[in-house]
Write a protein that holds these residues in place. Structure first.
Motif, PDB file in Angstrom:
ATOM      1  N   LYS A  68       0.816  -1.216   0.000  1.00  0.00           N
ATOM      2  CA  LYS A  68       0.000   0.000   0.000  1.00  0.00           C
ATOM      3  C   LYS A  68       0.849   1.265   0.000  1.00  0.00           C
ATOM      4  CE  LYS A  68      -4.052  -2.027   2.270  1.00  0.00           C
ATOM      5  NZ  LYS A  68      -4.962  -1.984   3.451  1.00  0.00           N
ATOM      6  N   SER A  69       1.953   1.243   0.705  1.00  0.00           N
ATOM      7  CA  SER A  69       2.816   2.425   0.778  1.00  0.00           C
ATOM      8  C   SER A  69       4.194   2.153   0.177  1.00  0.00           C
ATOM      9  CB  SER A  69       2.963   2.874   2.242  1.00  0.00           C
ATOM     10  OG  SER A  69       3.530   1.836   3.029  1.00  0.00           O
ATOM     11  N   ASN A 167      11.693   0.522   2.202  1.00  0.00           N
ATOM     12  CA  ASN A 167      10.246   0.414   2.351  1.00  0.00           C
ATOM     13  C   ASN A 167       9.821  -0.331   3.613  1.00  0.00           C
ATOM     14  OD1 ASN A 167       8.422   1.419  -0.033  1.00  0.00           O
ATOM     15  ND2 ASN A 167      10.294   0.673  -0.998  1.00  0.00           N
ATOM     16  N   ASP A 179       8.123   6.164   2.580  1.00  0.00           N
ATOM     17  CA  ASP A 179       6.941   6.940   2.205  1.00  0.00           C
ATOM     18  C   ASP A 179       6.266   7.528   3.443  1.00  0.00           C
ATOM     19  OD1 ASP A 179       4.974   7.827   0.164  1.00  0.00           O
ATOM     20  OD2 ASP A 179       3.623   6.481   1.234  1.00  0.00           O
ATOM     21  N   GLU A 180       6.031   6.678   4.445  1.00  0.00           N
ATOM     22  CA  GLU A 180       5.420   7.161   5.681  1.00  0.00           C
ATOM     23  C   GLU A 180       6.320   8.171   6.380  1.00  0.00           C
ATOM     24  OE1 GLU A 180       4.185   4.096   8.339  1.00  0.00           O
ATOM     25  OE2 GLU A 180       2.805   3.168   6.920  1.00  0.00           O
ATOM     26  N   LYS A 183       6.392  11.676   4.503  1.00  0.00           N
ATOM     27  CA  LYS A 183       5.118  12.380   4.678  1.00  0.00           C
ATOM     28  C   LYS A 183       4.867  12.717   6.147  1.00  0.00           C
ATOM     29  CE  LYS A 183       3.029  10.288   0.571  1.00  0.00           C
ATOM     30  NZ  LYS A 183       2.062   9.280   0.057  1.00  0.00           N
TER      31      LYS A 183
END
Length: 254
Positions: A68-69, A167, A179-180, A183
């Motif tokens: 998902k991410s 990841n 990604d998390e 952000k």
């Protein structure tokens, strides 16, 4: 054919060492009758799970990844990749999953500086631990880590391994993966990270619960400095660029 034979050798080595270090799989010890069936079943199940990872590594890896991410390596800035490599595994592109020279070098650097600035585990080893292993300290777990790391290097390219590592690594404050982290800390996609931001993120996995900028901003800045200095030593950036990145104001997402 040569790769298949090598994988078979790894598998045989692992099973033999697992038996020797863990646990008498084929030679029964005395166990009370009431618990014996459960112990045998548990041991055989554990052996099968570990063996399956080696035989069907790609399937085992895919089952663990959070798609998902998940971010492609193409969407992660080169400076972010270099920052992680510089501080976590500067010989990443020159070893085969297990780096004795890197362990010795990291130990020397840490003794000279009086603090833990570099780790001895390779990025491949850390990825294997993140995906499959516990924090248990035992001979059988270290053997499994060694075998899986070599298996990972045989099955995947260095870019694939670095991509998966970025990841899955924990960056603190409940954030897993680049990604998390990008952000959550800076309110932007990984592709937009600056050198200064990349260096701060690269410094977090060493002790994510303690050095998150939301927990201890000064500790995060100290780790950022360590990463930038490592990038200079590794030849990724020059001293002037490092100093500029150290003084660049950082705007956190919250």
């Amino acid at each position: 054919m040569r790769k298949s034979r090598f994988l078979l050798l790894l598998l045989v080595l692992f099973i033999a060492c697992f038996w020797w270090a863990g646990g008498s799989i084929f030679v029964e010890k005395y166990v009370p009758a009431s618990t014996k069936p459960q112990n045998v079943t548990s041991t055989l199940s554990s052996l099968w799970d570990r063996t399956y990872r080696i035989i069907a590594l790609k399937s085992a890896v895919n089952a663990k990844l959070n798609k998902k991410s998940y971010i492609s390596i193409k969407d992660i800035p080169l400076t972010t990749q270099q920052a992680i490599i510089a501080v976590e595994d500067n010989r990443f592109y020159r070893h085969f999953g297990f780096d004795v020279e890197g362990i010795l070098r990291a130990t020397l650097v840490n003794i000279q500086t009086g603090e833990i600035q570099e780790g001895g585990s390779t990025i491949t080893q850390q990825l294997v631990k993140n995906l499959f292993l516990t924090q248990e300290r035992s001979i059988s777990r270290k053997i499994e880590e060694f075998v899986l790391s070599i298996d990972m290097e045989l099955r995947y390219s260095k870019e694939d391994i670095l991509e998966m590592y970025l990841n899955t690594i924990y960056f603190g404050s409940g954030m897993y993966g680049i990604d998390e982290a990008a952000k959550g800390y800076f309110g932007k996609a990984p592709s937009k990270l600056t050198l200064s931001e990349s260096a701060m993120l690269a410094g977090l996995p060493n002790a994510p619960s303690l050095t998150s900028p939301y927990v201890d901003y000064m500790a995060a800045k100290q780790r950022q400095t360590i990463v930038l200095n490592a990038m200079v030593r590794g030849g990724y950036i020059g001293p002037a660029m490092a100093e500029e990145a150290k003084t660049e104001p950082l705007k956190l997402a919250r």
